[in-house]
Design a protein around this motif. Structure first.
Motif, PDB file in Angstrom:
ATOM      1  N   ALA A 231      76.486  54.609 -12.358  1.00  0.00           N
ATOM      2  CA  ALA A 231      75.669  54.599 -13.590  1.00  0.00           C
ATOM      3  C   ALA A 231      75.524  53.197 -14.165  1.00  0.00           C
ATOM      4  N   GLY A 232      76.528  52.372 -13.969  1.00  0.00           N
ATOM      5  CA  GLY A 232      76.456  51.001 -14.450  1.00  0.00           C
ATOM      6  C   GLY A 232      75.842  50.057 -13.445  1.00  0.00           C
ATOM      7  N   ALA A 233      75.304  50.636 -12.336  1.00  0.00           N
ATOM      8  CA  ALA A 233      74.665  49.833 -11.284  1.00  0.00           C
ATOM      9  C   ALA A 233      75.625  48.839 -10.666  1.00  0.00           C
ATOM     10  N   ILE A 234      76.925  49.230 -10.680  1.00  0.00           N
ATOM     11  CA  ILE A 234      77.932  48.354 -10.076  1.00  0.00           C
ATOM     12  C   ILE A 234      78.193  48.775  -8.634  1.00  0.00           C
ATOM     13  N   ALA A 235      78.043  50.135  -8.362  1.00  0.00           N
ATOM     14  CA  ALA A 235      78.321  50.655  -7.025  1.00  0.00           C
ATOM     15  C   ALA A 235      77.129  51.429  -6.526  1.00  0.00           C
ATOM     16  N   ALA A 236      77.095  51.600  -5.194  1.00  0.00           N
ATOM     17  CA  ALA A 236      75.994  52.329  -4.570  1.00  0.00           C
ATOM     18  C   ALA A 236      76.288  53.827  -4.570  1.00  0.00           C
ATOM     19  N   GLY A 237      75.238  54.614  -4.311  1.00  0.00           N
ATOM     20  CA  GLY A 237      75.405  56.071  -4.270  1.00  0.00           C
ATOM     21  C   GLY A 237      76.274  56.534  -3.132  1.00  0.00           C
ATOM     22  N   ILE A 238      76.368  55.720  -2.080  1.00  0.00           N
ATOM     23  CA  ILE A 238      77.210  56.126  -0.935  1.00  0.00           C
ATOM     24  C   ILE A 238      78.672  56.229  -1.329  1.00  0.00           C
ATOM     25  N   ASP A 239      79.090  55.463  -2.339  1.00  0.00           N
ATOM     26  CA  ASP A 239      80.474  55.560  -2.809  1.00  0.00           C
ATOM     27  C   ASP A 239      80.727  56.929  -3.431  1.00  0.00           C
ATOM     28  N   VAL A 240      79.733  57.430  -4.149  1.00  0.00           N
ATOM     29  CA  VAL A 240      79.881  58.752  -4.776  1.00  0.00           C
ATOM     30  C   VAL A 240      79.995  59.830  -3.702  1.00  0.00           C
ATOM     31  N   THR A 241      79.126  59.786  -2.713  1.00  0.00           N
ATOM     32  CA  THR A 241      79.167  60.816  -1.670  1.00  0.00           C
ATOM     33  C   THR A 241      80.446  60.744  -0.851  1.00  0.00           C
ATOM     34  N   ARG A 242      80.944  59.542  -0.618  1.00  0.00           N
ATOM     35  CA  ARG A 242      82.221  59.419   0.093  1.00  0.00           C
ATOM     36  C   ARG A 242      83.357  60.036  -0.733  1.00  0.00           C
ATOM     37  N   ALA A 243      83.349  59.796  -2.017  1.00  0.00           N
ATOM     38  CA  ALA A 243      84.387  60.373  -2.888  1.00  0.00           C
ATOM     39  C   ALA A 243      84.265  61.884  -2.937  1.00  0.00           C
ATOM     40  N   GLN A 244      83.031  62.390  -3.011  1.00  0.00           N
ATOM     41  CA  GLN A 244      82.825  63.835  -3.036  1.00  0.00           C
ATOM     42  C   GLN A 244      83.232  64.480  -1.713  1.00  0.00           C
ATOM     43  N   THR A 245      82.937  63.801  -0.607  1.00  0.00           N
ATOM     44  CA  THR A 245      83.342  64.322   0.709  1.00  0.00           C
ATOM     45  C   THR A 245      84.860  64.442   0.805  1.00  0.00           C
ATOM     46  N   GLN A 246      85.557  63.396   0.364  1.00  0.00           N
ATOM     47  CA  GLN A 246      87.022  63.420   0.403  1.00  0.00           C
ATOM     48  C   GLN A 246      87.573  64.542  -0.459  1.00  0.00           C
ATOM     49  N   LEU A 247      86.991  64.752  -1.637  1.00  0.00           N
ATOM     50  CA  LEU A 247      87.443  65.811  -2.536  1.00  0.00           C
ATOM     51  C   LEU A 247      87.203  67.191  -1.921  1.00  0.00           C
ATOM     52  N   ALA A 248      86.001  67.415  -1.413  1.00  0.00           N
ATOM     53  CA  ALA A 248      85.665  68.736  -0.868  1.00  0.00           C
ATOM     54  C   ALA A 248      86.467  69.073   0.380  1.00  0.00           C
ATOM     55  N   SER A 249      86.663  68.102   1.251  1.00  0.00           N
ATOM     56  CA  SER A 249      87.433  68.358   2.473  1.00  0.00           C
ATOM     57  C   SER A 249      88.886  68.659   2.144  1.00  0.00           C
ATOM     58  N   THR A 250      89.435  68.022   1.150  1.00  0.00           N
ATOM     59  CA  THR A 250      90.816  68.300   0.747  1.00  0.00           C
ATOM     60  C   THR A 250      90.926  69.681   0.127  1.00  0.00           C
ATOM     61  N   GLN A 251      89.936  70.073  -0.699  1.00  0.00           N
ATOM     62  CA  GLN A 251      89.927  71.419  -1.265  1.00  0.00           C
ATOM     63  C   GLN A 251      89.825  72.475  -0.158  1.00  0.00           C
ATOM     64  N   ALA A 252      89.023  72.214   0.860  1.00  0.00           N
ATOM     65  CA  ALA A 252      88.897  73.155   1.979  1.00  0.00           C
ATOM     66  C   ALA A 252      90.215  73.275   2.743  1.00  0.00           C
ATOM     67  N   ALA A 253      90.888  72.134   2.953  1.00  0.00           N
ATOM     68  CA  ALA A 253      92.185  72.171   3.643  1.00  0.00           C
ATOM     69  C   ALA A 253      93.206  72.962   2.843  1.00  0.00           C
ATOM     70  N   ASP A 254      93.181  72.830   1.530  1.00  0.00           N
ATOM     71  CA  ASP A 254      94.106  73.575   0.675  1.00  0.00           C
ATOM     72  C   ASP A 254      93.799  75.072   0.731  1.00  0.00           C
ATOM     73  N   THR A 255      92.526  75.431   0.747  1.00  0.00           N
ATOM     74  CA  THR A 255      92.154  76.844   0.856  1.00  0.00           C
ATOM     75  C   THR A 255      92.621  77.433   2.183  1.00  0.00           C
ATOM     76  N   ASP A 256      92.458  76.678   3.253  1.00  0.00           N
ATOM     77  CA  ASP A 256      92.929  77.136   4.562  1.00  0.00           C
ATOM     78  C   ASP A 256      94.442  77.314   4.563  1.00  0.00           C
ATOM     79  N   LEU A 257      95.143  76.415   3.902  1.00  0.00           N
ATOM     80  CA  LEU A 257      96.602  76.520   3.803  1.00  0.00           C
ATOM     81  C   LEU A 257      97.006  77.794   3.070  1.00  0.00           C
ATOM     82  N   GLN A 258      96.302  78.131   2.004  1.00  0.00           N
ATOM     83  CA  GLN A 258      96.632  79.329   1.248  1.00  0.00           C
ATOM     84  C   GLN A 258      96.393  80.601   2.071  1.00  0.00           C
ATOM     85  N   ALA A 259      95.375  80.555   2.931  1.00  0.00           N
ATOM     86  CA  ALA A 259      95.141  81.701   3.811  1.00  0.00           C
ATOM     87  C   ALA A 259      96.307  81.897   4.773  1.00  0.00           C
ATOM     88  N   HIS A 260      96.797  80.789   5.324  1.00  0.00           N
ATOM     89  CA  HIS A 260      97.956  80.878   6.222  1.00  0.00           C
ATOM     90  C   HIS A 260      99.205  81.315   5.462  1.00  0.00           C
TER      91      HIS A 260
END
Length: 540
Positions: A231-260
């Motif tokens: 928003a402050g034009a300091i970083a590119a949008g790819i940084d946001v998507t990388r952060a979102q990817t890391q968050l979502a993949s970790t949430q998916a791994a946690d969900t898989d763990l709970q199933a096990h």
């Protein structure tokens, strides 16, 4: 049948009766005197003077700190204690093994019964009529065409055990019953260790879940930071998507763990005789089991602690007795029998003149059977040697189990320390890269790499700690779980009922902790009897 005379007994009959009595007395004197089974010698092996275990082997007699019957209590977990107690009494597979031991005890009683005279009683009545025109009945004959018969008698049959064939059958079944008791101990220890392993795996999953939740909170903050920098034009949008990817993949791994975790929880429910839909273990954020020192005795001591070794040895002893049974087939088979009673065509059975008796002695010796008896002896010798080989294989497997346990506990303990250092370094790297990114001194790809490394290191640390605790359980199991050969029932304890007992035959008394009567609790699959606060019904 021969009618008994009304007045006295003839001299010839007296001599025959005295002869029979003499034979019976001789049989009673000689019966069981000759044991044709080879002398049994317990197998003795040249054992190693020491083991390769690193630092855990202690020589001498077992210490007071060694695991006893309730070995799981060394982990100081009340929830595990209650689960183990329930599994040890209510597990259906374990109860089935207890019934197998009960049946083995009854087979001992059946074999022992043949040592005693077999006495039977009988009574009968009949009304009989023949045709007036039957064959050979002459014209004008006045003979009766009908007659009634009433009788009662008692028969006794006894086989003197000259060559100990019956005794060796009984002793063979006694050894097999003791083996069944050892097999029950093997099954109980297996279920207990499986439950402990599953429980520790579940607690390891809880600790991993805590790591994931902590990382997810951290990654959510990272997503917010990338949004603000974009928003402050300091970083590119790819940084946001990388952060979102890391968050979502970790949430998916946690969900898989709970199933096990749910699947593991269901496995524990089955072990403790509870329906999985009614069973839940409250999660914990950390693994709290203490490290337990494992005293290990001499190799010879191990042979007395393992129920599987005891079972193999008892099978070997039973095979030894089978040789004696097959050898006895080469000698005469002697039996004595006697029948006495009364018979009349009316109900005047109280007259001595209406008495009847029969007595006999018989000896049978097969003269030619085409090698049948020799084949049986040779087969029994082969079965004995096979039992010896299986015993030796069981002993070697026991040493392997202990060596595996010693190696795993030692190496995993070292690995856990190394992994802890990796976690500390990765966490420092993660924090520094985020600070550099926030200050605009690095790109977000470095942050992602550091986050992945930190998460993997923390999860690996929990997994190593879980494996270490499971290795401790396996080492306790390999040492017998506190069981000793002193827990094998002796021959007297194997008797399933008293000599004059004719009531309460549905279930035998408990022997050395092997109980088949667990009451109505066995049929309660609701799990309502739990007392520990971590054992609750699952949330809807």
């Amino acid at each position: 049948m021969t009618a008994l005379p009304c007045r006295g007994i003839s001299p010839a009959l007296s001599r025959r009766m005295l002869s029979l009595a003499g034979c019976a007395a001789l049989a009673g004197t000689l019966g069981g005197c000759v044991d044709l089974a080879p002398k049994y010698r317990h197998a003795h092996y040249l054992l190693p003077d020491n083991w390769k275990g690193d630092g855990l082997v202690q020589y001498g007699t077992p210490q007071d700190g060694a695991a006893r019957g309730d070995w799981w209590k060394v982990f100081r977990d009340p929830t595990l204690d209650e689960l183990e107690e329930r599994a040890s009494h209510l597990n259906p597979n374990l109860q089935a093994d207890a019934e197998a031991f009960t049946q083995a005890r009854d087979i001992v009683a059946e074999a022992q019964a043949n040592l005693y005279p077999q006495i039977t009683g009988g009574a009968g009545a009949s009304q009989n009529q023949a045709s007036s025109h039957r064959l050979w009945r002459g014209a004008g004959s006045q003979g009766p065409i009908y007659m009634s018969s009433e009788q009662y008698s008692a028969t006794a049959r006894w086989e003197p055990d000259f060559w100990s064939a019956i005794r060796n059958r009984k002793r063979m079944q006694q050894r097999l019953a003791q083996a069944a008791a050892a097999d029950f101990a093997v099954a109980r220890l297996s279920i207990q260790s499986e439950l402990a392993n599953d429980y520790m795996q579940l607690r390891g999953m809880d600790a991993q879940h805590a790591v994931y939740r902590d990382s997810i909170r951290y990654y959510q903050t990272a997503v917010q930071i990338t949004h603000m920098r974009q928003a402050g034009a300091i970083a590119a949008g790819i940084d946001v998507t990388r952060a979102q990817t890391q968050l979502a993949s970790t949430q998916a791994a946690d969900t898989d763990l709970q199933a096990h975790r749910s699947v593991m929880e269901h496995a524990i429910a089955i072990l403790v005789n509870v329906s999985p839909s009614l069973f839940h273990i409250a999660p914990r954020a950390q693994i709290t089991f203490p490290k337990v020192p494992m005293p290990v005795g001499l190799p010879a001591t191990l042979l007395e602690r393992r129920p599987d070794i005891a079972s193999a040895e008892r099978h070997m002893a039973a095979a030894n007795r089978a040789i004696g049974v097959s050898r006895a087939a080469f000698y005469p088979h002697v039996t004595f029998s006697a029948t006495a009673g009364f018979m009349d065509n009316g109900f005047t059975l109280d007259k001595f003149a209406n008495g009847m008796y029969n007595y006999a002695a018989q000896a049978v010796l097969p003269l030619f059977q085409g090698g049948l008896r020799r084949a049986e002896v040779q087969r029994n010798w082969s079965q004995y040697r096979q039992a010896e080989d299986q015993y030796r294989a069981t002993v070697l497997d026991a040493f392997k189990d202990v060596e595996d346990g010693l190696s795993m506990t030692h190496d995993l303990d070292v690995e856990a320390g190394q992994q802890a250092e990796a976690v500390q370094a990765s966490m420092r790297t993660q924090n520094m890269t985020m600070q550099l990114y926030t200050g605009g001194l690095t790109n977000y790809l470095d942050v992602v790499v550091a986050q992945v490394a930190a998460l993997q290191a923390r999860i690996a640390e929990v997994q190593v700690e879980t494996r270490y605790m499971q290795a401790q359980v396996e080492l306790i199991r390999s040492l017998g779980g506190g069981w000793t050969t002193a827990e094998l029932p002796n021959n007297k304890a194997l008797q399933p009922f008293g000599i004059a007992q004719y009531t309460h035959m549905r279930m035998p008394k408990s022997v050395n902790g092997v109980n088949v009567d667990n009451g109505p609790e066995s049929f309660d699959l609701s799990g309502k009897g739990f007392h520990d606060r971590d054992l609750t019904a699952p949330s809807k």
